[in-house]
Motif scaffolding. Structure first.
Motif, PDB file in Angstrom:
ATOM      1  N   ASN A  98       0.862  -1.176   0.000  1.00 44.14           N
ATOM      2  CA  ASN A  98       0.000   0.000   0.000  1.00 44.14           C
ATOM      3  C   ASN A  98       0.905   1.235   0.000  1.00 44.14           C
ATOM      4  N   ASP A 104       0.252   3.998   2.568  1.00 46.25           N
ATOM      5  CA  ASP A 104       0.685   3.645   3.925  1.00 46.25           C
ATOM      6  C   ASP A 104       2.189   3.796   4.079  1.00 46.25           C
ATOM      7  N   LYS A 145       3.031   7.516   4.317  1.00 41.38           N
ATOM      8  CA  LYS A 145       2.676   8.044   5.634  1.00 41.38           C
ATOM      9  C   LYS A 145       3.671   7.585   6.696  1.00 41.38           C
ATOM     10  N   SER A 146       4.093   6.328   6.610  1.00 39.30           N
ATOM     11  CA  SER A 146       5.041   5.811   7.598  1.00 39.30           C
ATOM     12  C   SER A 146       6.399   6.485   7.460  1.00 39.30           C
ATOM     13  N   HIS A 149       4.717   2.111  12.400  1.00 43.94           N
ATOM     14  CA  HIS A 149       5.283   2.621  11.146  1.00 43.94           C
ATOM     15  C   HIS A 149       6.547   1.852  10.768  1.00 43.94           C
ATOM     16  N   ILE A 178       5.421  -1.380   9.193  1.00 45.83           N
ATOM     17  CA  ILE A 178       4.965  -1.217   7.803  1.00 45.83           C
ATOM     18  C   ILE A 178       6.156  -1.174   6.855  1.00 45.83           C
TER      19      ILE A 178
END
Length: 341
Positions: free
Chosen positions: A89, A92, A95-96, A148, A151
């Motif tokens: 993703n 994601d 953002k992490s 995070h 991920i």
């Protein structure tokens, strides 16, 4: 000269506990190695400041490298962009990366704050108390970034098998059901055994081969386990991985075996051919194992596949003519030919 397109691998993200253990250990060693001079309170301040500084630097350096070493996911070449989107993703991950970068900045601020507070301490006990507070707040900050880090760690594992390919090189992709003779044809064209490169969604990887004719180099890609069954039997992620190959394939050589020796009936193979034609442009249809067909069967197949090239890869029959056809359209190619099995 053709440039090899390499996906820069992500760094392995540590867990919060791993990162903190490493930081504590380095901070302790750095403080022990100091040759501080002066009054006891001054020496204590220097050692505790060194512990805070080294702990912070160890964590910040690791987090910053995670962010800076990650390739820009929005500026990837089309092949990699689509493949990455099929594996992880992307939103994601972005953002992490932003959260990890923010975590490093918070830790830098905490480092400065507690070192500044150390200067005002007047007791030995106060110096160790400030250091424990710094350790505690920095540790909490790192642990809050745990999701995070997880991920990014998962993304690194999933993206580890993305292959490196040549760009600006005519590329051929071989397609067709298993056992129709794709690997034999690859060997005939290249004169060598294929190299195997990992590729997501298939445990067999990509078979890569290269050949040169007239100072021109060609790249051949055979994808066992990926394009060997109809698209309706694929899940959405597998379909996206196949779609990514469209950005590599200048020509698809689709192989059919009407002899019955591959284990798949001819109608089923023709159905897969129609799927490939819907997904890829510049498809060359090749009828293989013609040395196993009688004249009647050859006429039947010619009626069904009027524009096909007939070969017998096992004996090299028709392979030179196929190569000429591939080379004749090279002026239309933007870079690559892909083979699917």
């Amino acid at each position: 000269m053709a440039k090899k397109l390499e996906f820069r691998r992500l760094l392995a993200a540590p867990s919060p506990d791993e990162l903190l253990t490493r930081a504590f250990r380095r901070a302790s060693r750095a403080a022990d190695a100091m040759r501080a001079r002066g009054k006891p309170i001054g020496i204590a301040k220097q050692r505790e400041a060194e512990r805070i500084r080294v702990m912070s630097q160890t964590i910040r350096k690791t987090l910053t490298k995670l962010v800076t070493a990650t390739p820009s996911l929005s500026n990837l070449p089309p092949f990699y962009k689509e493949l990455v989107a099929a594996l992880v993703n992307v939103d994601d991950v972005r953002k992490s990366l932003g959260a990890i970068d923010g975590t490093a900045k918070i830790i830098r601020r905490l480092e400065r704050e507690h070192i500044r507070r150390l200067r005002a301490v007047s007791s030995l006990g106060g110096t160790s108390a400030i250091r424990r507070q710094a350790y505690g707040r920095i540790s909490s900050t790192v642990k809050r970034a745990g999701d995070h880090l997880a991920i990014l760690r998962e993304a690194e594992g999933k993206l580890a098998d993305i292959p490196s390919v040549f760009i600006e090189m005519p590329t051929i992709v071989i397609a067709g059901y298993p056992n129709v003779g794709k690997t034999m044809l690859l060997r005939r064209l290249t004169g060598s055994e294929p190299k195997i490169a990992p590729y997501p969604f298939t445990t067999k990887g990509l078979n890569l081969g290269y050949f040169e004719r007239g100072y021109k180099r060609y790249q051949i890609i055979d994808t066992p386990g990926l394009l060997d069954r109809p698209l309706e039997e694929r899940n959405p992620i597998e379909r996206q991985a196949i779609a990514a190959l469209r950005h590599l394939a200048d020509v698809v050589v689709f192989m059919l075996d009407p002899s019955g020796t591959c284990g798949y009936d001819f109608e089923r193979q023709l159905h897969l051919l129609e799927d490939i034609r819907k997904t890829f442009s510049n498809v060359i249809v090749v009828i293989n194992k013609t040395d196993l067909l009688d004249e009647q069967r050859v006429r039947e197949v010619r009626e069904l596949c009027k524009d096909a090239v007939f070969i017998a890869a096992a004996t090299d029959q028709g392979v030179p003519e196929l190569e000429k056809i591939i080379r004749s359209i090279k002026s239309k190619l933007t870079g690559k030919i892909v083979w699917f099995r």
